[in-house]
Design a protein around this motif. Structure first.
Motif, PDB file in Angstrom:
ATOM      1  N   GLN A  18      -9.480   0.387   9.165  1.00 53.56           N
ATOM      2  CA  GLN A  18      -8.791   0.836   7.957  1.00 53.56           C
ATOM      3  C   GLN A  18      -7.401   1.357   8.327  1.00 53.56           C
ATOM      4  N   CYS A  19      -7.325   2.141   9.420  1.00 53.81           N
ATOM      5  CA  CYS A  19      -6.030   2.726   9.794  1.00 53.81           C
ATOM      6  C   CYS A  19      -6.121   3.331  11.190  1.00 53.81           C
ATOM      7  N   HIS A  20      -5.205   2.936  12.078  1.00 57.70           N
ATOM      8  CA  HIS A  20      -5.210   3.467  13.445  1.00 57.70           C
ATOM      9  C   HIS A  20      -4.948   4.970  13.480  1.00 57.70           C
ATOM     10  N   LYS A  21      -4.096   5.412  12.564  1.00 54.15           N
ATOM     11  CA  LYS A  21      -3.756   6.838  12.545  1.00 54.15           C
ATOM     12  C   LYS A  21      -4.998   7.659  12.193  1.00 54.15           C
ATOM     13  N   GLN A  22      -5.765   7.165  11.230  1.00 57.80           N
ATOM     14  CA  GLN A  22      -6.989   7.859  10.834  1.00 57.80           C
ATOM     15  C   GLN A  22      -7.953   7.941  12.024  1.00 57.80           C
ATOM     16  N   LEU A  23      -8.085   6.822  12.749  1.00 57.43           N
ATOM     17  CA  LEU A  23      -8.987   6.812  13.909  1.00 57.43           C
ATOM     18  C   LEU A  23      -8.505   7.806  14.963  1.00 57.43           C
ATOM     19  N   TRP A  24      -7.176   7.827  15.199  1.00 58.59           N
ATOM     20  CA  TRP A  24      -6.624   8.725  16.221  1.00 58.59           C
ATOM     21  C   TRP A  24      -7.011  10.168  15.880  1.00 58.59           C
ATOM     22  N   TRP A  25      -6.840  10.553  14.632  1.00 58.94           N
ATOM     23  CA  TRP A  25      -7.188  11.924  14.227  1.00 58.94           C
ATOM     24  C   TRP A  25      -8.689  12.162  14.354  1.00 58.94           C
ATOM     25  N   ARG A  26      -9.481  11.180  13.973  1.00 58.36           N
ATOM     26  CA  ARG A  26     -10.941  11.360  14.071  1.00 58.36           C
ATOM     27  C   ARG A  26     -11.369  11.602  15.521  1.00 58.36           C
ATOM     28  N   ASP A 201       2.371   5.814  14.402  1.00 58.03           N
ATOM     29  CA  ASP A 201       3.103   5.957  13.142  1.00 58.03           C
ATOM     30  C   ASP A 201       2.621   4.854  12.194  1.00 58.03           C
ATOM     31  N   VAL A 202       1.870   5.234  11.181  1.00 57.07           N
ATOM     32  CA  VAL A 202       1.366   4.227  10.226  1.00 57.07           C
ATOM     33  C   VAL A 202       1.856   4.607   8.833  1.00 57.07           C
ATOM     34  N   PRO A 203       2.572   3.710   8.174  1.00 56.38           N
ATOM     35  CA  PRO A 203       3.030   4.064   6.820  1.00 56.38           C
ATOM     36  C   PRO A 203       1.857   4.151   5.840  1.00 56.38           C
ATOM     37  N   ILE A 204       2.015   4.970   4.818  1.00 53.72           N
ATOM     38  CA  ILE A 204       0.967   5.063   3.792  1.00 53.72           C
ATOM     39  C   ILE A 204       0.962   3.775   2.966  1.00 53.72           C
ATOM     40  N   GLY A 205      -0.131   3.503   2.305  1.00 50.92           N
ATOM     41  CA  GLY A 205      -0.217   2.287   1.491  1.00 50.92           C
ATOM     42  C   GLY A 205      -1.582   2.135   0.867  1.00 50.92           C
ATOM     43  N   GLU A 206      -1.832   0.912   0.395  1.00 59.85           N
ATOM     44  CA  GLU A 206      -3.109   0.613  -0.267  1.00 59.85           C
ATOM     45  C   GLU A 206      -4.303   0.936   0.634  1.00 59.85           C
ATOM     46  N   HIS A 207      -4.111   0.754   1.951  1.00 60.34           N
ATOM     47  CA  HIS A 207      -5.227   0.946   2.887  1.00 60.34           C
ATOM     48  C   HIS A 207      -5.726   2.404   2.898  1.00 60.34           C
ATOM     49  N   CYS A 208      -4.954   3.336   2.336  1.00 57.76           N
ATOM     50  CA  CYS A 208      -5.374   4.748   2.371  1.00 57.76           C
ATOM     51  C   CYS A 208      -6.591   5.002   1.481  1.00 57.76           C
ATOM     52  N   THR A 209      -6.834   4.095   0.557  1.00 60.05           N
ATOM     53  CA  THR A 209      -7.996   4.280  -0.329  1.00 60.05           C
ATOM     54  C   THR A 209      -8.941   3.074  -0.298  1.00 60.05           C
ATOM     55  N   ASP A 213     -11.758   6.207   0.650  1.00 61.53           N
ATOM     56  CA  ASP A 213     -10.709   7.217   0.565  1.00 61.53           C
ATOM     57  C   ASP A 213     -10.552   7.851   1.937  1.00 61.53           C
ATOM     58  N   CYS A 214      -9.334   7.799   2.484  1.00 65.15           N
ATOM     59  CA  CYS A 214      -9.109   8.402   3.795  1.00 65.15           C
ATOM     60  C   CYS A 214      -9.144   9.925   3.657  1.00 65.15           C
ATOM     61  N   PRO A 215      -9.800  10.617   4.583  1.00 69.37           N
ATOM     62  CA  PRO A 215      -9.858  12.084   4.461  1.00 69.37           C
ATOM     63  C   PRO A 215      -8.508  12.766   4.723  1.00 69.37           C
ATOM     64  N   PHE A 216      -7.534  12.010   5.275  1.00 67.37           N
ATOM     65  CA  PHE A 216      -6.268  12.644   5.658  1.00 67.37           C
ATOM     66  C   PHE A 216      -5.141  12.394   4.659  1.00 67.37           C
ATOM     67  N   ILE A 217      -5.478  12.009   3.462  1.00 72.45           N
ATOM     68  CA  ILE A 217      -4.441  11.691   2.467  1.00 72.45           C
ATOM     69  C   ILE A 217      -3.486  12.873   2.266  1.00 72.45           C
ATOM     70  N   GLU A 218      -4.041  14.082   2.227  1.00 70.66           N
ATOM     71  CA  GLU A 218      -3.187  15.269   2.013  1.00 70.66           C
ATOM     72  C   GLU A 218      -2.151  15.425   3.122  1.00 70.66           C
ATOM     73  N   ARG A 219      -2.513  14.992   4.354  1.00 74.33           N
ATOM     74  CA  ARG A 219      -1.565  15.122   5.468  1.00 74.33           C
ATOM     75  C   ARG A 219      -0.441  14.097   5.365  1.00 74.33           C
ATOM     76  N   CYS A 220      -0.801  12.892   4.935  1.00 77.73           N
ATOM     77  CA  CYS A 220       0.165  11.787   5.022  1.00 77.73           C
ATOM     78  C   CYS A 220       0.994  11.590   3.751  1.00 77.73           C
ATOM     79  N   TRP A 221       0.359  11.797   2.611  1.00 82.68           N
ATOM     80  CA  TRP A 221       1.067  11.484   1.367  1.00 82.68           C
ATOM     81  C   TRP A 221       1.971  12.658   0.987  1.00 82.68           C
ATOM     82  N   PRO A 222       3.219  12.344   0.629  1.00 83.27           N
ATOM     83  CA  PRO A 222       4.118  13.443   0.256  1.00 83.27           C
ATOM     84  C   PRO A 222       3.631  14.104  -1.037  1.00 83.27           C
TER      85      PRO A 222
HETATM   86  S1  SF4 Z   1      -3.684   8.691   4.662  1.00 87.91           S
HETATM   87 FE1  SF4 Z   1      -3.288   6.533   5.008  1.00 87.91          FE
HETATM   88  S2  SF4 Z   1      -1.794   6.451   6.635  1.00 87.91           S
HETATM   89 FE2  SF4 Z   1      -2.656   8.508   6.659  1.00 87.91          FE
HETATM   90  S3  SF4 Z   1      -4.296   8.388   8.146  1.00 87.91           S
HETATM   91 FE3  SF4 Z   1      -5.161   7.984   6.161  1.00 87.91          FE
HETATM   92  S4  SF4 Z   1      -5.174   5.778   5.924  1.00 87.91           S
HETATM   93 FE4  SF4 Z   1      -3.772   6.294   7.600  1.00 87.91          FE
END
Ligand code: SF4
Length: 497
Positions: A18-26, A201-209, A213-222
């Motif tokens: 789904q997202c490398h950034k999400q995996l890195w944080w996990r 560095d992964v840009p936000i996008g459709e893949h966030c949901t 739903d990615c648990p880190f949306i609050e961190r990434c989305w402005p």
């Molecule tokens: S909010 Fe989006 S960009 Fe940020 S970690 Fe989750 S999936 Fe990746």
């Protein structure tokens, strides 16, 4: 070589997909607060476990690798030993290859090799189940197993309690998995490389949901400002991005000649003027709310494995209601009912509901589709009250469209759920003072009260019951006050014109 705890696993691989950034944080922040499961998620996990256990009975004769979750290497060793014993199946079989652990829900022995069976607690097969099965097949083959076939075994929406013989559907996904396997080695390698480096560095996008739903949306989305264009009622994300790109970040910025739906136009007018908009059509809309009224709300539970007659997997079953009824000479009278044990709640609930609504000319609900479905279900489940229940169903009137099509308050924030409209229209009344504050928690707690009630200490059980009653009662009291407010708005209008 990565340590046991930093190796990839099936669930990590799927997060990374789904997202490398999400995996890195996990992996690097396993204690992150965002990763604590909500009560709703915990409930889903628990029901998923139950489904997994039940599925084993449909592939009988197997051996369970019954070791604690974190003992990955021991589970791999135990699986290897179990394979030597030649049983027809292994449940929770674990393998390691390509520095990746995978657990297989059911590994079934066939005449020429093995079938990987991925058990899912959903009512259908979903696209995201394929990469899940694919990484298992990849790792098992890497570990030297002859995997011939892959299946997704999911719940069967046609199944009806008490006949659970067809609770599962087994779908052959071998061809789809073979196609999905092509990308697995490169993706595993890319994830392993990524995890050794800094936060990608992964840009936000459709893949966030999607697919979850990615648990880190609050961190990434402005953070968006109040009344951002994305808050226009049910606006598609794409359209909101277009408006933003055209220079309209907030509803305040929207030009007067922009083509808008009726509801959006009302919302824009309310926000831009800072005042509630009330259409003159509200008077007509309220005409169908003819006294004496009953205000009705149900709460439901949803069980993966049905346990009451006629129920299918995940059916939402009404187990609690609150009714405020206008009674001649007595004003508003409150009736309520809540299930407290594991037996079928519907006969007693239906009887209490019929009694509570007996004198009402109209029955008010908020988003009445839900109440209508609950009543239909009660009619089927409790035929002796079918006629009375049908009468209640026919008398249903919906308060939600009366607001949505005729009123907008700037504090609605782009939504018309009762949680949004109540504090805006009836200041001082909300759900904030309650122990149970939303429907998801109510569902989970109701299930706890019903299924685990006898294992809960009496004081805790009583507190839980009170909290649930208070929540459901607030829903119907909210409708009483909302209708009162709407009638007041109509009266104000009549004075003006
Ligand atoms: S909010 Fe989006 S960009 Fe940020 S970690 Fe989750 S999936 Fe990746």
């Amino acid at each position: 070589m990565p340590s046991e705890s930093s190796r990839l696993s099936k669930s990590r691989y799927l997060s990374g997909l789904q997202c490398h950034k999400q995996l890195w944080w996990r992996v690097h922040e396993p204690e992150a607060p965002e990763l604590s499961p909500t009560p709703g998620q915990q409930n889903l996990f628990a029901q998923g476990r139950e489904v997994g256990e039940r599925a084993r009975g449909h592939v009988p004769g197997g051996e369970l690798i019954d070791l604690p979750f974190y003992q990955y290497d021991n589970k791999v060793t135990a699986t290897r030993e179990a394979l030597r014993r030649g049983r027809p199946a292994i449940y929770e079989a674990w393998f390691l290859a390509d520095d990746t652990y995978v657990g297989v829900d059911i590994l079934e022995r066939t005449s020429r090799g093995y079938t990987v069976i991925e058990v899912k607690a959903s009512n259908s097969r979903k696209p995201e189940h394929l990469p899940d099965a694919a990484v298992q097949v990849h790792v098992l083959r890497g570990a030297g197993l002859q995997v011939e076939r892959a299946e997704v075994m999911h719940l069967n929406p046609e199944c009806r309690y008490p006949d659970l013989s067809n609770l599962f559907v087994r779908e052959d996904v071998t061809a789809l998995v073979e196609a999905a396997l092509i990308g697995v080695p490169d993706e595993l390698a890319a994830q392993q490389r990524m995890l050794e480096g800094p936060l990608p560095d992964v840009p936000i996008g459709e893949h966030c949901t999607r697919p979850y739903d990615c648990p880190f949306i609050e961190r990434c989305w402005p953070k968006v400002p109040d009344h951002h264009v994305s808050k226009l009622y049910r606006i598609e994300r794409k359209r909101a991005l277009e408006l933003e790109a055209d220079g309209y970040a907030t509803i305040y910025d929207l030009p007067s000649d922009l083509e808008l739906s009726v509801i959006h136009a009302r919302q824009v007018k309310a926000v831009q003027t800072g005042r509630m908009v009330v259409e003159r059509t509200l008077t007509k809309a309220l005409a169908e709310f003819a006294s004496p009224l009953a205000f009705l709300d149900f709460e439901t539970v949803s069980l993966a494995i049905p346990r009451w007659p006629g129920c299918r997997p995940w059916q939402q079953v009404p187990v609690q209601f609150s009714v405020h009824v206008e009674e001649r000479g007595r004003g508003l009278v409150h009736h309520q009912w809540i299930a407290e044990g594991p037996e079928d709640p519907r006969p007693a609930l239906a009887e209490a509901l019929v009694e509570a609504c007996v004198g009402a000319r109209k029955v008010v609900a908020y988003h009445a589709t839900f109440e209508r479905e609950c009543i239909k279900q009660l009619r089927e489940a409790v035929p002796r009250f079918a006629k009375e229940l049908e009468r209640i169903e026919k008398r249903l009137v919906d308060l939600l469209p009366a607001i949505r099509s005729h009123v907008y308050h700037p504090d609605f924030g782009g939504g018309f759920s009762i949680k949004k409209t109540l504090p805006a229209l009836v200041p001082g009344l909300s759900y904030a003072d309650l122990k149970v504050q939303d429907g998801e928690v109510a569902t989970v707690e109701l299930q706890r009260l019903m299924i685990e009630g006898d294992r809960t200490p009496p004081a805790e059980r009583a507190a839980l019951r009170d909290a649930l009653l208070a929540y459901c009662a607030r829903d119907t009291w909210a409708m009483v006050k909302l209708l009162e407010k709407l009638r007041g708005l109509v009266a104000d209008q009549l004075e003006l014109f």
